[in-house]
Motif scaffolding. Structure first.
Motif, PDB file in Angstrom:
ATOM      1  N   UNK A 167       0.806  -1.217   0.000  1.00 54.97           N
ATOM      2  CA  UNK A 167       0.000   0.000   0.000  1.00 54.97           C
ATOM      3  C   UNK A 167       0.843   1.273   0.000  1.00 54.97           C
ATOM      4  N   UNK A 168       1.935   1.270   0.763  1.00 53.60           N
ATOM      5  CA  UNK A 168       2.764   2.471   0.865  1.00 53.60           C
ATOM      6  C   UNK A 168       3.395   2.825  -0.479  1.00 53.60           C
ATOM      7  N   UNK A 169       3.965   1.831  -1.151  1.00 50.94           N
ATOM      8  CA  UNK A 169       4.594   2.089  -2.447  1.00 50.94           C
ATOM      9  C   UNK A 169       3.559   2.491  -3.493  1.00 50.94           C
ATOM     10  N   UNK A 200      -0.560   2.818   5.742  1.00 53.50           N
ATOM     11  CA  UNK A 200       0.449   2.755   4.688  1.00 53.50           C
ATOM     12  C   UNK A 200       0.086   3.642   3.489  1.00 53.50           C
ATOM     13  N   UNK A 201      -1.196   3.713   3.159  1.00 51.38           N
ATOM     14  CA  UNK A 201      -1.610   4.585   2.050  1.00 51.38           C
ATOM     15  C   UNK A 201      -1.339   6.050   2.396  1.00 51.38           C
ATOM     16  N   UNK A 202      -1.600   6.410   3.637  1.00 55.74           N
ATOM     17  CA  UNK A 202      -1.319   7.778   4.077  1.00 55.74           C
ATOM     18  C   UNK A 202       0.180   8.047   4.078  1.00 55.74           C
ATOM     19  N   UNK A 203       0.958   7.100   4.568  1.00 55.60           N
ATOM     20  CA  UNK A 203       2.414   7.319   4.652  1.00 55.60           C
ATOM     21  C   UNK A 203       3.035   7.432   3.262  1.00 55.60           C
ATOM     22  N   UNK A 327       2.365  -6.639  -5.630  1.00 49.52           N
ATOM     23  CA  UNK A 327       2.459  -5.334  -6.289  1.00 49.52           C
ATOM     24  C   UNK A 327       1.093  -4.932  -6.852  1.00 49.52           C
ATOM     25  N   UNK A 328       0.870  -3.645  -6.900  1.00 52.10           N
ATOM     26  CA  UNK A 328      -0.327  -3.086  -7.528  1.00 52.10           C
ATOM     27  C   UNK A 328       0.037  -2.564  -8.918  1.00 52.10           C
TER      28      UNK A 328
END
Length: 339
Positions: A167-169, A200-203, A327-328
């Motif tokens: 999510x972070x990446x 993680x999305x916020x970071x 991976x997305x």
């Protein structure tokens, strides 16, 4: 008056053979137990004639296997969860399992009640998108050697198998894409949450903003007030004059935002840069198609089965656990391109 269900003893009494013999035949063990072909066929023919159906609960208590899995998500109507669930259902069926689907609404009380119910029914395993406060409930399942795989999010201090995305990446790359397309005042709309996927999305957003010396603009909406999202987004836009792009952390937040943009000022749909975490069919057909991060639903479903199947086939589930991070993909459409 409702007819009494036909039991395995009724079959045995009619044919004047033992219940054990009937059980072996109906469970496909006739050859293994050296039961003659003629007797085997006699049992099968009579069971078919009287439309005998085994009591699955009693059978699961006897064998220790129900061949039923529970797939618990936050909201089964959400396009991401429903797609993963549908693919997993086919994979499970190929392995001889049926799947029960349910939604916990990210609510701890409902999650615990559902898990307790299905555990009482002796289901063979759980795939769970956990609500925030059920770590101990999950830990109890694991302690009781019940197979569990967490989906979408996990508990950082709980040793449990899980399948998630990076999510972070993904969030970092999506924000960077907006920046590279000359958007410099980017808002981020998310929920108030300590859950791993939302943190993680916020970071990821904050890192990309910080790396380019830009100002962060964050709206966090309480999960139980999503129904007020339109009003929250309206206030956010009014208090952050000059925003040139909005990144929505979920597709349901995006749906609220797009509705507000259209009602407030239809030009916002074309003037703003827009990015969403998770695709939705409607994003492709909007007047301005919406860019998004898409998760690999088939790979997620496959990895869940890869983790769960060995646990279902073993007596112990306490072996080394795995956290699979996938991976997305960033889907570029009109909404995030330079205006």
């Amino acid at each position: 008056m409702k007819n009494k269900p036909i039991s395995i003893r009724d079959v045995a009494d009619h044919l004047k053979i033992s219940v054990t013999t009937v059980s072996f035949v109906l469970n496909g063990k006739a050859k293994e137990k050296h039961i003659s072909e003629s007797l085997t066929q006699k049992v099968l023919d009579y069971a078919k004639l009287i439309n005998y159906r085994p009591n699955q609960i009693a059978q699961s208590l006897r064998t220790g296997k129900s061949k039923i899995l529970v797939f618990m998500v936050e909201d089964i109507s959400n396009s991401f969860f429903s797609k993963v669930a549908r693919i997993f259902e086919d994979l499970a069926y190929e392995k001889g399992y049926k799947v029960i689907f349910c939604s916990n609404e990210n609510d701890d009380k409902k999650s615990k009640e559902l898990i307790e119910l299905f555990d009482f029914w002796h289901v063979d395993g759980f795939i769970i998108v956990p609500s925030p406060g059920i770590k101990n409930t999950i830990a109890s399942l694991i302690k009781d050697n019940i197979p569990v795989v967490l989906l979408d999010r996990f508990f950082e201090d709980l040793d449990c198998n899980s399948v998630v995305v990076d999510n972070a990446k993904a969030s970092f790359d999506a924000t960077l894409h907006l920046i590279n397309n000359q958007f410099k005042n980017i808002g981020f709309v998310t929920t108030i949450s300590d859950q791993t996927q939302m943190k993680d999305r916020l970071s990821g957003y904050e890192k990309a903003i910080s790396d380019h010396d830009l100002k962060s603009n964050i709206l966090q909406i309480p999960y139980n007030e999503i129904f007020k999202a339109n009003d929250c987004i309206k206030d956010f836009m009014n208090n952050h004059i000059g925003l040139d792009a909005i990144f929505f952390a979920t597709n349901y937040l995006a749906q609220n935002g797009l509705q507000f943009f259209k009602e407030q000022n239809s030009t916002l749909l074309t003037d703003l840069g827009i990015m969403v975490f998770d695709d939705h069919d409607m994003f492709k057909i909007c007047p301005t198609s919406i860019s998004c991060i898409t998760q690999p639903v088939y790979e997620i479903s496959s990895k869940i089965m890869e983790l769960l199947l060995p646990l279902l086939q073993k007596k112990e589930t306490t072996e080394e656990t795995q956290k699979i991070i996938l991976k997305t993909e960033l889907i570029i459409r009109e909404s995030s391109l330079m205006k």
